[in-house]
Design an enzyme around this catalytic site. Structure first.
Site, mmCIF file in Angstrom:
data_model
loop_
_atom_site.group_PDB
_atom_site.id
_atom_site.type_symbol
_atom_site.label_atom_id
_atom_site.label_comp_id
_atom_site.label_asym_id
_atom_site.label_seq_id
_atom_site.Cartn_x
_atom_site.Cartn_y
_atom_site.Cartn_z
ATOM 1 N N ALA A 166 0.762 -1.537 0.119
ATOM 2 C CA ALA A 166 0.536 -0.446 -0.393
ATOM 3 C C ALA A 166 0.922 1.157 0.196
ATOM 4 O O ALA A 166 0.044 1.997 -0.829
ATOM 5 C CB ALA A 166 -0.545 -0.002 1.223
ATOM 6 N N ASP A 217 -0.655 -7.522 -3.943
ATOM 7 C CA ASP A 217 -1.509 -7.062 -2.899
ATOM 8 C C ASP A 217 -1.015 -5.866 -3.598
ATOM 9 O O ASP A 217 -1.877 -4.869 -3.263
ATOM 10 C CB ASP A 217 -0.023 -7.266 -1.955
#
Ligand code: MEV
Length: 322
Positions: free
Chosen positions: A112, A153
């Site tokens: 992230a 991810d």
């Protein structure tokens, strides 16, 4: 000078971990554990990163792959290096401030922060990056730090929602599921993803005849889970989670503590439960209907788990107002 902030979500791997490193699909949902990255140009030849303290590194050092980077900031620095390599014209000093929840529970804070940083820098330098560009640059950065990674991810952080994903971003298919009847539990044990990727790599090198069929079967489970999720048959999805868990156990990435929480959830009426991610600790999740969710949560807590309540199906990378 302009300050640009972007944020990106974390992830919860639902099906297909480890197998996705070896060219099989997986299903992941983005979680509302958002990491924020704020960037601005500065008039030195340094990259300054503020995250748990200030880290300063020169532009030349950042482009030197042999340079050892402090672990806390390695993904941020790799994001800058990835952008500098692609856009040779950009060589300016940058200050980057990252923020996120105090604890990230292995739910994808590294990917992230990488994605949020690339998005913010792209905007700062007027690069008009598409989501695919952001994925590619971020995936390069994650590979530079981790050596081996499927990029699932990164895809969750870029695109958000719930995604059917194939290794390296060869396929990224959004799945139209409105709500996920999923409860996340944290085992309390922190894990090095790369350590477990290496455990599995060693196993597959020594016993390919045993591990490859297991990964093929996990691939089939992913396909089936995708179909059941799309029609909302969560009981069947739960059963598949249990089978996937058994296969993860067989390749040595489960732990006593994860098992304890998983069995407690099943015993309290969950349709299914499995570990999520690399294994060895971090998070697991249970799938259950509304009527049993309280008792499932209680049972998981009794077994030593912390219940983690982030939003699922969260939005992908976005710019924030400064
Ligand atoms: C880690 O969260 C999931 C793994 O499959 C690694 C990866 O896909 O990059 C073990």
């Amino acid at each position: 000078m302009a300050l640009i902030t972007a944020s990106a979500p974390g992830k919860l791997m639902l099906f297909g971990e480890h197998a996705v490193v070896y060219n099989r699909p997986c299903i992941v949902t983005a979680v509302g554990l958002r990491i924020f990255s704020t960037v601005e140009e500065i008039e030195t030849n340094n990259i300054e990163v503020e995250t748990n303290g200030l880290h300063i590194i020169s532009i030349d050092e950042i482009l030197d792959p042999t340079h050892m980077q402090a672990k806390d900031v390695s993904f941020v620095l790799a994001a800058v290096a990835s952008l500098f390599r692609k856009y040779g014209g950009i060589r300016t000093g940058i200050r980057i401030i990252t923020k996120g929840p105090e604890q990230s529970y292995g739910l994808g804070s590294s990917s992230a922060v990488t994605v949020a940083t690339i998005k913010a820098l792209g905007d700062l330098f007027g690069l008009k990056l598409s989501l695919t560009d952001i994925f590619d640059l971020s995936y390069q950065a994650v590979l530079a730090v981790q050596g081996k990674a499927s990029g699932f991810d990164v895809a969750a952080a870029v695109y958000g929602g719930t995604i059917y994903y194939l290794t390296g971003g060869k396929r990224v298919e959004p799945l139209n599921v409105e709500t996920l009847p999923v409860i996340i539990g944290y085992s309390g044990q922190k894990v090095s993803t790369i350590g477990y990727i290496n455990v599995v790599q060693s196993l597959i090198q020594r016993l390919p005849w045993a591990v490859n069929p297991i990964f093929d079967l996990i691939g089939e489970i992913v396909e089936s889970a995708k179909r059941y999720m799309l029609v909302g048959d969560w009981q069947a999805v739960g059963e598949l989670a249990n089978i996937n868990q058994g296969l993860l156990e067989s390749i040595g990435v489960n732990t006593d503590q994860l098992s304890k929480i998983i069995f407690a959830a099943r015993g309290a009426g969950a349709w299914g439960a499995k570990l999520s991610g690399a294994g060895g600790g971090d998070c697991m999740f249970a799938i259950c209907d509304n009527h049993t969710s309280d008792q499932v949560m209680n049972a998981m807590e009794q077994a030593g788990s912390k219940i983690i309540s982030f939003k699922l199906n969260a939005e992908g990378v976005q710019l924030e107002n400064n």
